[in-house]
Design a protein around this motif. Structure first.
Motif, short mmCIF file in Angstrom:
data_model
loop_
_atom_site.label_atom_id
_atom_site.label_comp_id
_atom_site.label_asym_id
_atom_site.label_seq_id
_atom_site.Cartn_x
_atom_site.Cartn_y
_atom_site.Cartn_z
N LEU A 159 0.81 -1.23 0.00
CA LEU A 159 0.00 0.00 0.00
C LEU A 159 0.84 1.28 0.00
CD1 LEU A 159 -2.21 -2.13 0.81
CD2 LEU A 159 -3.29 -0.29 2.07
N GLY A 160 2.12 1.16 0.24
CA GLY A 160 2.97 2.34 0.19
C GLY A 160 3.26 2.91 1.57
N LYS A 161 4.30 3.71 1.66
CA LYS A 161 4.76 4.24 2.95
C LYS A 161 3.76 5.20 3.59
CE LYS A 161 9.71 3.81 2.03
NZ LYS A 161 11.01 4.52 1.92
N GLY A 162 2.95 5.87 2.81
CA GLY A 162 2.06 6.88 3.35
C GLY A 162 0.80 6.33 4.00
N VAL A 163 0.60 5.03 3.98
CA VAL A 163 -0.64 4.46 4.52
C VAL A 163 -0.68 4.59 6.04
CG1 VAL A 163 0.34 2.13 4.68
CG2 VAL A 163 -2.14 2.43 4.52
N SER A 164 -1.85 4.95 6.58
CA SER A 164 -2.06 5.03 8.03
C SER A 164 -2.81 3.80 8.48
CB SER A 164 -2.85 6.30 8.39
OG SER A 164 -2.11 7.46 8.07
N LEU A 165 -2.17 3.00 9.33
CA LEU A 165 -2.75 1.73 9.76
C LEU A 165 -3.11 1.76 11.25
CD1 LEU A 165 -0.33 -0.79 8.00
CD2 LEU A 165 -2.58 -0.04 7.21
N GLY A 166 -4.11 0.96 11.59
CA GLY A 166 -4.48 0.76 12.98
C GLY A 166 -4.60 -0.72 13.26
#
Length: 531
Positions: free
Chosen positions: A199-206
């Motif tokens: 998904l790429g480095k900019g993805v925000s995950l929880g």
């Protein structure tokens, strides 16, 4: 630069799916306020499209004066055979008018085919359309990828594609859910690394973990180390089956041991209070062996342990208990509990130093009361009145001389007829005696009505006071009907809410003690605290 983490609490929704754990709307509102005091970032209030109780919560939650937390409404993606704008679930989320909306969608192909009864491609369309439709109606939108880790193991390409669709539609955080709770920590690490790569480095995950394999806390911590910026969980780990990730363990682990920063760090000393408060509100025992917040978490009994701890606490304690609002319990020492009493006294406007002999007296009295069954976490008004009484400044505005309650069956009406008679003296000791009676829906309500009726001539401000909630808990000890009971009463007026407690073998006497404290506290705070 310190690493930031956000805490998302779902006690009011996922937590209430636990066996024997229920909360009324009023309970949920009170718990939400406590979570805000702890510095929780997001509070998931429920599913407005699933039941009227949750819809009412969101309506009343708009009037809460929260200092930091944002309320989130929870729901699912739209129905496979409907458009987003035609789906009542999505409309209920919008009507909740919360700053945050969280929706879940299917990540596991077996759920798409068997639960949704639709195609894999249609599920992707549903996810993207639902997120895009809701996004303009809230400040933040979180997408919970349900069963993500199981879905990834079954078909990693498809599971990741569901995330990409939610991301493309504008989801602020993609929350990876271990819904069945069977994933192990090393798998969390491997899968999250692959997700970030795809998904790429900019993805925000929880992360949203369940505890079916006893790994929910560990899985959450590993997810954060792999870049998750949001952790979802519940107070004390309450949740369906074996529970959710326990925020009472996750929060101190991240903030005290792993170098993360969050609003909750300022209020970490309230963690034990909040943990016990939620149990008291839910009317269930507080698990004594919980890490960090349990009564036994910093208890020392063995002789070698006690000797070492008295010389240096770090010998048998991994943190200072005061950091999380707990206390060291050395069973041969009279020092335990002083810091908590001094802290509470300062909150109540009572000036006490740690070396003041009065502190020891208060500690001993509180311990004596706790041994009798009292709990003051949700009944701070009773604790405050007790402290003033012990330091020689009793806040007493009336004296209850006696009471009787008549409970008779009324054959004509088909329900009991209850009447209470009371005698009170105002002011205590030397004043006028008022003897009066009143009826009620039950013995406690009748007693409350009778006491108020006797006092309102002297204290008309009691008319604005409302008994908001009443809870009874049978305490362990004597079997059956001979057991001690604890009564917890919540009252409110136009300015405040407060809790009081009473304990006795007699449920009516325990109720009377809590009622007297509640009325007394109302008079005390009106006379002294509003000046």
């Amino acid at each position: 630069m310190a690493k930031k983490i956000e805490f998302y609490d779902t006690t009011l929704r996922d937590g209430t799916q636990a066996e024997d754990f229920t909360l009324s709307v009023e309970d949920k509102l009170r718990v939400a306020q406590k979570l805000d005091e702890l510095g929780i970032d997001y509070i998931e209030g429920g599913w407005p499209g699933s039941n009227p109780k949750d819809a009412r919560f969101f309506k009343e939650a708009r009037d809460l004066s929260l200092k930091h937390a944002k309320i989130a409404a929870f729901g699912s993606t739209h129905h496979p055979r409907k458009k987003p704008e035609e789906d009542p679930n999505l409309e209920a989320l919008i009507e909740a008018r919360t700053p945050v909306i969280t929706i879940f969608g299917k990540s596991w192909d077996i759920h798409v085919k068997e639960a949704l009864k639709t195609t894999l491609e249609r599920n992707l369309e549903i996810i993207e359309a639902s997120v895009a439709y809701l996004k303009p109606h809230c400040e933040k939108l979180f997408y919970d990828a349900e069963h993500f880790f199981d879905g990834f193991k079954a078909d990693r390409d498809y599971a990741c594609e569901t995330l990409k669709r939610a991301q493309a539609a504008g989801a602020d955080v993609l929350v990876l859910c271990d819904t069945n709770g069977g994933t192990l920590p090393h798998e969390i690490v491997e899968i999250m690394k692959e997700v970030k790569k795809r998904l790429g480095k900019g993805v925000s995950l929880g992360i949203h973990a369940h505890n079916d394999s006893e790994c929910a806390v560990a899985n959450s911590l590993m997810a954060v180390l792999e870049g998750a910026i949001q952790v979802q969980g519940t107070i004390n780990g309450f949740g369906e089956r074996c529970g959710n990730a326990n925020l009472c363990s996750i929060i101190p682990n991240l903030l005290l041991k792993m170098g993360y920063e969050a609003q909750a760090k300022k209020y970490l000393h309230k963690l034990t209070e909040v943990s016990r408060y939620v149990c008291e509100i839910a009317n269930i025992p507080h698990p004594r062996y919980l890490p960090y917040v349990g009564r036994s978490a910093f208890a020392h009994k063995g002789g070698v342990h006690v000797s070492a701890v008295m010389r240096h606490p770090r010998t048998y304690e991994h943190i200072e208990p005061e950091l999380v609002g707990n206390e060291r319990r050395v069973l041969v020492s009279d020092l335990s509990g002083r810091s908590n009493i001094v802290y509470k006294a300062q909150q109540f406007g009572i000036k006490l130093e740690a070396n003041d002999p009065m502190v020891v007296k208060i500690v001993e009295e509180v311990k004596k009361r706790e041994a009798e069954g009292y709990q003051f976490e949700a009944a701070e008004a009773s604790l405050e009145l007790l402290m003033y009484r012990l330091i020689g400044e009793p806040k007493q505005y009336f004296e209850l001389l006696g009471y009787r309650v008549f409970d008779m069956q009324n054959p004509e009406e088909g329900y009991p007829l209850v009447e209470a008679t009371v005698m009170v003296r105002v002011p205590p000791g030397v004043g006028e005696v008022e003897h009066t009676a009143a009826s009620g829906n039950g013995p406690v309500n009748a007693l409350d009505n009778a006491i108020r009726k006797a006092l309102e001539r002297f204290y008309p401000q009691l008319k604005e006071m409302v008994l908001e909630d009443y809870k009874v808990r049978v305490l362990p000890g004597s079997p059956g009907t001979g057991a001690m009971v604890r009564v917890l009463i919540f009252s409110r007026d136009s300015q405040d809410r407060w809790g009081t407690v009473g304990v006795s073998h007699d449920i009516l006497e325990a109720s009377c003690k809590a009622l007297v404290d509640s009325l007394t506290y109302k008079l005390f705070k009106d006379r002294h605290k509003r000046k």
